[in-house]
Each structure stands twice: as C-alpha cells, then as structure tokens.
Design a protein around this motif. Structure first.
Motif, PDB file in Angstrom:
ATOM      1  N   HIS A  29       0.837  -1.205   0.000  1.00  0.00           N
ATOM      2  CA  HIS A  29       0.000   0.000   0.000  1.00  0.00           C
ATOM      3  C   HIS A  29       0.875   1.261   0.000  1.00  0.00           C
ATOM      4  O   HIS A  29       0.450   2.320  -0.432  1.00  0.00           O
ATOM      5  CB  HIS A  29      -0.932   0.019   1.213  1.00  0.00           C
ATOM      6  N   LYS A  83       4.110  11.271  -4.884  1.00  0.00           N
ATOM      7  CA  LYS A  83       3.090  12.066  -4.198  1.00  0.00           C
ATOM      8  C   LYS A  83       2.061  12.529  -5.215  1.00  0.00           C
ATOM      9  O   LYS A  83       2.410  13.157  -6.212  1.00  0.00           O
ATOM     10  CB  LYS A  83       3.722  13.303  -3.566  1.00  0.00           C
ATOM     11  N   ASN A 123      -1.934  13.868  -4.536  1.00  0.00           N
ATOM     12  CA  ASN A 123      -3.159  13.967  -3.735  1.00  0.00           C
ATOM     13  C   ASN A 123      -4.278  14.619  -4.534  1.00  0.00           C
ATOM     14  O   ASN A 123      -4.766  15.684  -4.204  1.00  0.00           O
ATOM     15  CB  ASN A 123      -2.882  14.761  -2.455  1.00  0.00           C
ATOM     16  N   PHE A 140      -9.686  10.535  -4.409  1.00  0.00           N
ATOM     17  CA  PHE A 140      -9.544   9.269  -3.684  1.00  0.00           C
ATOM     18  C   PHE A 140      -8.474   8.406  -4.342  1.00  0.00           C
ATOM     19  O   PHE A 140      -8.357   8.365  -5.563  1.00  0.00           O
ATOM     20  CB  PHE A 140     -10.866   8.491  -3.678  1.00  0.00           C
ATOM     21  N   GLN A 157      -5.645   1.844  -4.243  1.00  0.00           N
ATOM     22  CA  GLN A 157      -5.519   1.143  -2.967  1.00  0.00           C
ATOM     23  C   GLN A 157      -6.565   0.037  -2.818  1.00  0.00           C
ATOM     24  O   GLN A 157      -6.311  -0.975  -2.171  1.00  0.00           O
ATOM     25  CB  GLN A 157      -5.661   2.148  -1.807  1.00  0.00           C
ATOM     26  N   THR A 207      -5.987  14.198   4.740  1.00  0.00           N
ATOM     27  CA  THR A 207      -5.405  14.879   3.575  1.00  0.00           C
ATOM     28  C   THR A 207      -4.177  14.137   3.048  1.00  0.00           C
ATOM     29  O   THR A 207      -3.506  14.627   2.145  1.00  0.00           O
ATOM     30  CB  THR A 207      -4.990  16.317   3.931  1.00  0.00           C
ATOM     31  N   ASN A 208      -3.860  12.973   3.626  1.00  0.00           N
ATOM     32  CA  ASN A 208      -2.677  12.218   3.206  1.00  0.00           C
ATOM     33  C   ASN A 208      -1.447  13.121   3.185  1.00  0.00           C
ATOM     34  O   ASN A 208      -0.720  13.201   2.177  1.00  0.00           O
ATOM     35  CB  ASN A 208      -2.892  11.602   1.822  1.00  0.00           C
ATOM     36  N   ALA A 209      -1.192  13.781   4.300  1.00  0.00           N
ATOM     37  CA  ALA A 209      -0.078  14.729   4.385  1.00  0.00           C
ATOM     38  C   ALA A 209       1.258  14.055   4.069  1.00  0.00           C
ATOM     39  O   ALA A 209       1.486  12.902   4.426  1.00  0.00           O
ATOM     40  CB  ALA A 209      -0.043  15.340   5.788  1.00  0.00           C
ATOM     41  N   HIS A 217      -0.351   5.848   3.594  1.00  0.00           N
ATOM     42  CA  HIS A 217      -1.016   4.630   3.125  1.00  0.00           C
ATOM     43  C   HIS A 217      -0.263   3.388   3.615  1.00  0.00           C
ATOM     44  O   HIS A 217      -0.834   2.316   3.737  1.00  0.00           O
ATOM     45  CB  HIS A 217      -1.104   4.604   1.599  1.00  0.00           C
ATOM     46  N   GLN A 263      -8.027   2.599   3.474  1.00  0.00           N
ATOM     47  CA  GLN A 263      -7.219   3.315   2.484  1.00  0.00           C
ATOM     48  C   GLN A 263      -8.022   4.395   1.777  1.00  0.00           C
ATOM     49  O   GLN A 263      -7.492   5.420   1.381  1.00  0.00           O
ATOM     50  CB  GLN A 263      -6.648   2.331   1.449  1.00  0.00           C
ATOM     51  N   LEU A 264      -9.334   4.146   1.592  1.00  0.00           N
ATOM     52  CA  LEU A 264     -10.172   5.127   0.895  1.00  0.00           C
ATOM     53  C   LEU A 264     -10.260   6.442   1.657  1.00  0.00           C
ATOM     54  O   LEU A 264     -10.416   7.504   1.064  1.00  0.00           O
ATOM     55  CB  LEU A 264     -11.586   4.568   0.710  1.00  0.00           C
ATOM     56  N   GLY A 279      -6.618  10.538   2.573  1.00  0.00           N
ATOM     57  CA  GLY A 279      -6.591  11.438   1.426  1.00  0.00           C
ATOM     58  C   GLY A 279      -7.955  11.766   0.856  1.00  0.00           C
ATOM     59  O   GLY A 279      -8.048  12.389  -0.199  1.00  0.00           O
ATOM     60  N   SER A 280      -9.031  11.389   1.551  1.00  0.00           N
ATOM     61  CA  SER A 280     -10.379  11.666   1.023  1.00  0.00           C
ATOM     62  C   SER A 280     -10.839  13.071   1.398  1.00  0.00           C
ATOM     63  O   SER A 280     -11.927  13.496   1.005  1.00  0.00           O
ATOM     64  CB  SER A 280     -11.365  10.637   1.550  1.00  0.00           C
ATOM     65  N   THR A 305     -14.565  13.942   2.799  1.00  0.00           N
ATOM     66  CA  THR A 305     -15.755  13.971   1.950  1.00  0.00           C
ATOM     67  C   THR A 305     -16.598  12.703   2.028  1.00  0.00           C
ATOM     68  O   THR A 305     -17.709  12.672   1.510  1.00  0.00           O
ATOM     69  CB  THR A 305     -15.380  14.199   0.468  1.00  0.00           C
ATOM     70  N   GLU A 353       0.919  17.227  -2.435  1.00  0.00           N
ATOM     71  CA  GLU A 353       0.681  16.881  -1.028  1.00  0.00           C
ATOM     72  C   GLU A 353      -0.363  17.732  -0.337  1.00  0.00           C
ATOM     73  O   GLU A 353      -0.746  17.439   0.778  1.00  0.00           O
ATOM     74  CB  GLU A 353       2.005  16.920  -0.232  1.00  0.00           C
ATOM     75  N   HIS A 354      -0.851  18.789  -0.964  1.00  0.00           N
ATOM     76  CA  HIS A 354      -1.801  19.668  -0.280  1.00  0.00           C
ATOM     77  C   HIS A 354      -3.252  19.265  -0.470  1.00  0.00           C
ATOM     78  O   HIS A 354      -4.122  19.737   0.254  1.00  0.00           O
ATOM     79  CB  HIS A 354      -1.613  21.123  -0.731  1.00  0.00           C
ATOM     80  N   GLY A 355      -3.526  18.410  -1.443  1.00  0.00           N
ATOM     81  CA  GLY A 355      -4.907  18.007  -1.701  1.00  0.00           C
ATOM     82  C   GLY A 355      -5.595  18.951  -2.676  1.00  0.00           C
ATOM     83  O   GLY A 355      -5.002  19.915  -3.169  1.00  0.00           O
TER      84      GLY A 355
END
Lengths: 515, 515
Positions: free
Chosen positions: A201, A225, A227, A230, A234, B187-189, B201, B234-235, B238-239, B242, B470-472
């Motif tokens: 993952h 990276k 983002n 979704f 994964q 936000t999957n920073a 992840h 995993q979903l 970084g979602s 939402t 990386e910021h989304g």
C-alpha cells in the motif's frame, strides 16, 4: 520461503471442505460460440486460447492438460474450467472481459498460481484469464527507482532487472521464481522484507486495471506524491482479483543493500524474544531487515527432519530462537552495530547464546534454520497450518493454548496416552506480529478439524488478531472474514464489490464481497 | 515548514476566484431547533456547541467569534457557518452526524485548520464539526511502536508522547504544532520525512471513521498485516473529509534516530542535483532522511530577505543548492558515510562546494536556508504558489519554462522592460519529485493569473504530473482534478462518494467527487 512440496499436502481435507460450494446458476456456460467471440478479438487466438472444447481457431487440449490452471500448486483446490485465455495486451484482456460481461460468463484471474488459499483457481467452470503472456518491463527510471511493468512479470525477474541498476524489489517471498507481480499486488503479499520496506500500500505508485465490464482504469502514474482525489488503486491492492484485473504495476524500488549480516540467538522465553526485538531495534534501527522467530518445537523438528544445508549451530537446545538480518550500505558499520547488540544481549543475559554469520555461506546456513521449517513439519506428518497476526505479546500464547486445548480434548499424543496430534509449534515474522502456527497430525482427521475451527478463529478474534495476515481469504477463508472484520465493514466491502462488479462475475465464491 | 504569515496572503485572488460557488439549495438551514437536537445528544452542550444563533443550552457568540472556524489560517477561504460542534467522543460525533443526515444538513469536518486548499473550512453555512475536543492518546505499545489515538491529537504532542519511548511520528511538517493527526490522515499529508518513512497509506494501520449517516466503522486495528477483505481504510486516507470523519487513528511509528547530520552543497545545474541524488542514495542509502533542493533564485531571495538564523554559508553563489539530511543510530558511522559522499562529490567535480554541519546549531543554520524560503518569497512581493509533482528529471524545466512563458507574455520584469512578475523560482522535496514553484509579483493581477492557469496545469498534465502533490484538492483545485486523473477515474470516485454519502452532505463543494 513458504514452499511445501506437493506430496505433503492435505488433499483429503480439501476435498471434504471445499467441494460443497454450489455453482451459481446465473453464470453462463462456456461454449464454442463464446470462444469464437474471444478469438475474434485476439491477435493470436491459437496461442492465446487453450480449451478442451473444439470448433474454432484455438488450441484444443485434453481436459487433463488444463490441470495446471484448474488446480493450485498444492493440489488442494480444483476447478474444472474448460478454457484458459492468455491475452497479450491490456486491450485484448479488456475485450475478453467485455465479452464475458455481456454474456454473463464468470472469470478467475490467474497469475503465477502460487497462492495458498485457493484464490487463483476456478471453483467450477470459470474462464481462467492468465496474465502469463503479459510479462514486459515497460520502463525503469534509475534516478527515482520507479519500475513500471506488466502484471504478468515474475517477481524474481523484476528483481534481477532492477538489480542491474543497483535497486531491488521491495518484497521477497518463497514463490518469487514463479509468482507474478500482479498477483503479489492483488493479494497484498507480505513476505520477508515487509519489516524493512513496508506494505505494498506504500510502495505501489500506480496500477492499470481492467474492470469487469472491460473498462480500463489508467492509474499507472509514477509519482511518489499525488493527492488528487480518492486513491482508488488502494482498493485493488489486496482485493484478490474480485473487482478488477491488474494489468500494469508502477512500484517504487529501494536501493539494493551492499552488505547483509545474519545472526541467530537461542533465548530462554518468548518474553526474551520481545526484549531482544526491542534491543535489536535500538542497535540496528535503520539496518534491520528481518526479525524472525522459531520455537523450540520447530527447531527440534528442523534438526530431526533436516533439509539440505541445515545443521545444529548451538551446543545445546533453547526454548526459543530468533534470527536477525541486517542490510546496509557499509559492511564494517553493520558488523559493528550487530556486534554491539550481540555483546549487550549476552552480557545482560537476555539471550542464552548467539551465532553471527562470518561469510555468505554461513548466512545461508543460518537462514536455512528458519526457511526449512515448513518442510521439516511436512516430513513429520500431516500438517494443519494457520497464517495469522496479532499483538506481538500474545503471539506465543496461542501456540501454548492450542497445545493445551488438544491435550484437554484428548487429542495430544503424550507418554502413556497416544493421540492424533503429534506436535504444535510456531514460527514466523515476529517483527510484523505474524505467526505461522503448525499442528502436526498422524493423519488428517475430522476430530482434529472440529477441535481447531472455529476455536482458533475465536481465540484470534478475542485478541483482535487477523485470521489471514498475508495469505488472503480466497476460497479457504471466505467465510471466516467475520472473525477479523465487523459486519458493517463486510457490508461496505460488498457494496464496493457491487459497484465495480454488479454482475458478480469476477472471481466468484471468493473473499466475502463476492458471495 | 510551509507556514506563511497571514499578512502575506493573496486575499484578493481568493475572493475573486472562490466566492462564486453557489450554495446547494438541497441543504437545510441551521436553526435553533436543530441545535436543540444536537444539544440533546451531547454530554456538555454548553462547551460543545458554539453558535451565533440563540435559543438553547449552548454557548452563543457573535458571528465574528466564529471566524477562526469559518476562515482558513491564511484568510484565503471564508465561510459563514453559524454553528461549530466539538463532540467529546466518537459516539457523540456519530449522533450529530445522524441528526444532520436526517435533516439534510451539510457538514465540514475540521482538524487544526492548517490546510492550504480551503478543504477544512465551510464554503457557505455548513455546520463545522471540530475534532479539537477529541485529543486523547488511547494506547501506545512500546514493543511494536503502535500508537492509537483520537483524531484531534496534535501532531507535535503525539511526537513528544511516543518520543518518551524512543519512537517518533513517521511524518513531520511545518504546521505540526497545530495540525491534527486526523487531518493529516484525511489529507494524506506528505512533509519532510516522506522520503524516509513513506506514505501514510503504508504507516496507518487502522482508522475509526464515522460515516455521513452516523454509522461507525470500527477499523482501528493495530496489526501490521491483515489481509481479510478490501482495505477500506485506504479510501479515507486522502479523502479530505468527503466520505466520513476520521475519529481514531492507529499508526506505526519508527524508532527515533540517535544521530542527525545535515550537509548543503552548491551545484552547477539541475542535472547535478540529480547526479548528487544518485550518489547520496548510494553512500547514505538507509540513513538518508531528506533530500531537498533550492534554486539560485530562491537562495538569492533567502539572502536578500533573511529570516532569523539565516546566513550565507558559501563564499560564492551557485546555480543550485541541495540539502541532505541523514538520521541514524550511530553518529560515527553516519559521519563517515556523509564524509565519504562529500569527498566523492568534490573530487569528481559533481558539486562546486559543500558545507557539513559540525554541531546541532549548524544543523539549524543549514535547515534555515531551506525552511525560510517561503517567508523570503513573501517578503519580496505577492506570491503565487503551486505544489506539484512530476518525474524528477522534468522538475526544473517547469521553472525555466514559466520564466520564459512570462517573458513571452511581456509580464517578466527585465532591464529596460518593467513587468509585473519579479521572479520565478523553485524549491522542494526533490527526493519525492515534489516541487514548490513560486511566482513573485508586484501585485496580484488578473493578467498573471490568466497567463498561469490553465497553462501550468496543462504543462503538468503533459508530463504526467500531479496538480496537487501533497496539499490536496480542497476547494482550490476541485475543478483541476482532470489534469491529473482521467474521466473514468473521476467517475468512479464520484460513485464511491455516492456510496458513502448518498446525500452529498459531507464537505460539499470540495474535491471532485463531491460536486
């Protein structure tokens, strides 16, 4: 490292346990007319379709010749598909999927067929889609270490390919000479490098996936990276081929280490296994690449039934053993760190004894103690195996508990009271909380099976463990998911399954979402 | 490290760009009757509800007092919510969600409100659900390094907590003193330790999530390996809030390194930045923890507009600079590795010059060169910033391309031809292919904006890069997803969104799946 010879396998158990899943009548039968449709979209139907049916431009074979596709390598799970398709490209595969979708034909995707839970072979007459003809490396970026390849590439070949540039694959497992990277990703394979390089993952950067209706998800990015929305890829990692077929993989590969050291310690207890793990993480932090354990029972069996290359490296026996591997970029530094650890462990009496490999050959001798465990068990009798994970401190308790449990049930063989269960032992990736528990029996017997399941799964559930740490659910454990996931989780999995595969055509009868 | 002072921010741009998203009329207005329902399920409504509405057992405040929740920390995005709820437990939060679901009330989840894309503040009058009152460490296992905590725990506090046991959080970023771990996961920073410790992840082991309808997904396991069904957690990584609100996080933490070294090199070209990266990976392999670059433009600005602690460490200026950090368990070994690298780079003329920190204070001096870049840009003028990723070899090309692009458009300030664009420079996490490109302008001006977007996004799309590394996406880039993801991917994201949030109540107007 988990390879077990076919001869040792529990065929009788398999037949009794799995033959009862009924065929889903919604699925269409495979006919020559369907194969002719397949042939129409393939560049080379003669080499891409193998079938026991006659009547078209494919290769017709005897039903027995399809055995390598119908049966898993252990001979434990056996389907009766009449057709194997080996597409040469993602587009071909997508067209085959589309035809199956339009005709309600069930499919099982197959990689190297090295799985342990029956996930990669048909249960009934599903069309086998083999990825074996999609085995091209698409690109390798030697600056970033990013590999992009077809799903059908064999893990060992990929490791050799990136090795030319000083990199290595972030996963390693016993079946590496046969397993496909696509299958590794689809089953979220763990293996021996997990402790150091982590989960797929984290290391998979992108996937190309064909969905059940033939749509192609182009998510084969090479970015570390990204983002933007979704992270759909994964979902396919560990989905066991039930919501799409992975056709391409983009993966980050680490630098190949320049030095590898191995040490084995004899320790007085499982508590000492844990203390040693703590000290090892302190001394070897960034160079630690494996922390494995085998119990006294296993060590004894390994010596009683030795494989090639195995010898007893200790003057006396110990209750537990741990194997530590380090991988780094400077041998002198790594030696010093490992030596420091060894001295501390011996001086403080945490371990009883220790052996440090002095050369490459000794590295293999020490690894053989751990790697030959499955074979040594198999030589001792019929073996029931469970691949489970749990909090490290509870790990060995289960082995002791099961031994006692069989004793209470009158099944454990003891002086003065013969029993069917000859030995209960454990070994595994203790660094990941992953135990392989082995029950050696005189013969496969319903009394043992009934005493084991669901008892062992209930015990695992109660310590919040996993009934499948790294092998997946497949057909074997499709009904055991409830011991590790709550009903609401399973319900959402089923909804995800329906979202991608509304007709339920892909790898039916497997995992939980599929049924 | 990305902190920019409020005074420097492009408020005018924000107003022009984002104020036009219309309110979705399907969403109900927040009323005192609704707040009374909220109050009925909270143990302490007085402390848990802040509202500009009156008429019940909550804390009534002036609308302005809600500004810290309605606006992001940059003052760039501004909503007008009348109500902030701070539940004290997962169960309370679930009940609030259920009430909102039953009443068609839209929600925005909020952590430390340190995001850069407007993802954590209301767009209109959504109820703000703040995780700030859920900040308890639930457990830490010092054997395995597994931390389980509430989503509202502040990253820096968690780092201190696990630090007591010799561990550290696997991620680090400038906002660590304020940001919540739940927000980091949502936000999957990425941040500064990504190169070494990888993606969330890989390191997040489990999540507890409240779904829009108030259901609680209990997926807060602590197992490193668990292959039982689809990996649903995993979903949610970084979602961007939402499809559910993360209330609990289980995460694997690595050992805290005992030694940290930093070196900065002046190099002749971006090609040399890449060669140096290769050599660094060879020499420092397992101890490399950061590989950052800043270009000559940025270095010059850092010296012209110095922050505290910044000084010029080189006798002369160079076209490019790289900063290398190592983290290991033995200082002597790490020094030796870094010294070996330094010698090779200088002897072969790959770098022009190099500085190796000799003590802790020099470590800070060298890091200051990189960390103060955002502030130095902001001191020079108004700044447009893009956080993007792409294959490493293309990275600097974009900076040069944009400079030329503004020149051609007559916007670049040159001797003899004044222009609005004063400077175009880049810095970033080159080891991850992550570039922060900065465009310094005399003032925010539509002519610059029109010359930049979509031009820059098209360029990124053409090199298969990401418009948000990386910021989304948040609100800022909700409509830019198509530059990095194909329509079919976006379609499936929208289906996933509908599956979890059929009424679209959770964090509306954000990302792509939400609209």
């Amino acid at each position: 490292m988990l390879l077990i010879r076919r001869a040792f396998l529990p065929a009788r158990l398999a037949v009794r346990t799995y033959a009862t899943v009924p065929r889903d009548p919604r699925f269409a039968q495979v006919t020559p007319a369907l194969l002719n449709q397949f042939a129409g979209v393939l560049s080379s139907p003669k080499s891409s379709i193998l079938s026991s049916l006659t009547g078209g431009p494919w290769t017709t074979v005897e039903a027995d010749d399809l055995a390598t596709f119908n049966e898993d390598w252990m001979g434990k799970y056996k389907g009766k598909s009449t057709c194997v398709v080996r597409p040469k490209s993602t587009e071909e595969l997508a067209q085959i999927m589309r035809i199956c979708y339009d005709n309600d034909v069930a499919i099982v995707p197959q990689g190297g067929n090295t799985g342990l839970v029956g996930g990669g072979v048909p249960v009934h007459d599903e069309v086998v889609i083999s990825l074996a003809s999609m085995n091209r490396v698409r690109s390798f970026d030697a600056t970033s270490g990013t590999l992009v390849c077809d799903a059908g590439c064999i893990l060992e070949n990929l490791d050799a390919h990136v090795g030319q540039h000083g990199y290595m694959m972030p996963l390693d497992l016993g079946a590496k000479g046969t397993c496909h990277i696509g299958g590794n990703v689809a089953t979220n394979a763990g293996g021996l490098r997990f402790l150091r390089y982590g989960s797929l993952h984290g290391s998979v950067l992108g996937l190309e996936v064909v969905l059940p209706n033939g749509e192609i998800l182009h998510n084969l990015g090479t970015l570390r990276k990204d983002n933007t929305g979704f992270d759909l890829k994964q979902l396919f990692i560990g989905s066991e081929g039930t919501i799409g077929i992975i056709t391409g993989v983009s993966i980050a590969t680490p630098r190949r280490p320049l030095a590898t050291n191995v040490a084995v310690f004899g320790v007085p207890s499982f508590e000492a296994v844990q203390t040693t793990f703590q000290r090892t993480k302190k001394h070897c932090a960034e160079i630690l690449s494996a922390y494995e354990f085998i119990d006294g029972e296993t060590y004894g069996l390994v010596q009683t039934n030795p494989s090639r290359g195995v010898r007893d490296v200790f003057a006396e026996r110990h209750p537990m053993y741990v194997l530590i591997e380090t991988s780094g970029s400077c041998k002198a530094h790594d030696d010093e760190k490992l030596q420091g650890l060894l001295e501390e462990l011996l001086e403080e009496g945490i371990v009883n004894d220790g052996v440090l490999a002095q050369d490459e050959s000794q590295v293999h001798t020490l690894w053989a103690l751990r790697e030959s465990a499955p074979e040594s068990y198999a030589r001792q009798g019929k073996v029931y195996k469970y691949d489970i994970s749990m909090p490290i401190e509870r790990m060995y308790e289960l082995v002791e508990h099961m031994r006692e449990h069989y004793d209470k049930a009158g099944l454990l063989d003891k002086p003065g009271r013969p029993g069917l269960v000859k030995a209960v032992g454990g070994y595994g990736h203790v660094g990941d909380g992953n135990l392989h528990i082995n029950i050696v029996a005189e013969r496969y017997d319903p009394s043992i099976e009934e005493a084991t399941v669901p008892h062992i799964y209930e015990w695992i559930r109660d310590v919040r463990g996993s009934v499948s740490a790294e092998h997946g659910l497949g057909l074997a454990k499709a009904n055991a998911i409830g011991y590790s996931k709550e009903p609401l989780m399973v319900e959402y999995m089923q909804r995800i399954k329906s979202l991608f595969d509304p007709k339920g055509l892909l790898n039916p009868y497997k995992v939980s979402g599929s049924v």
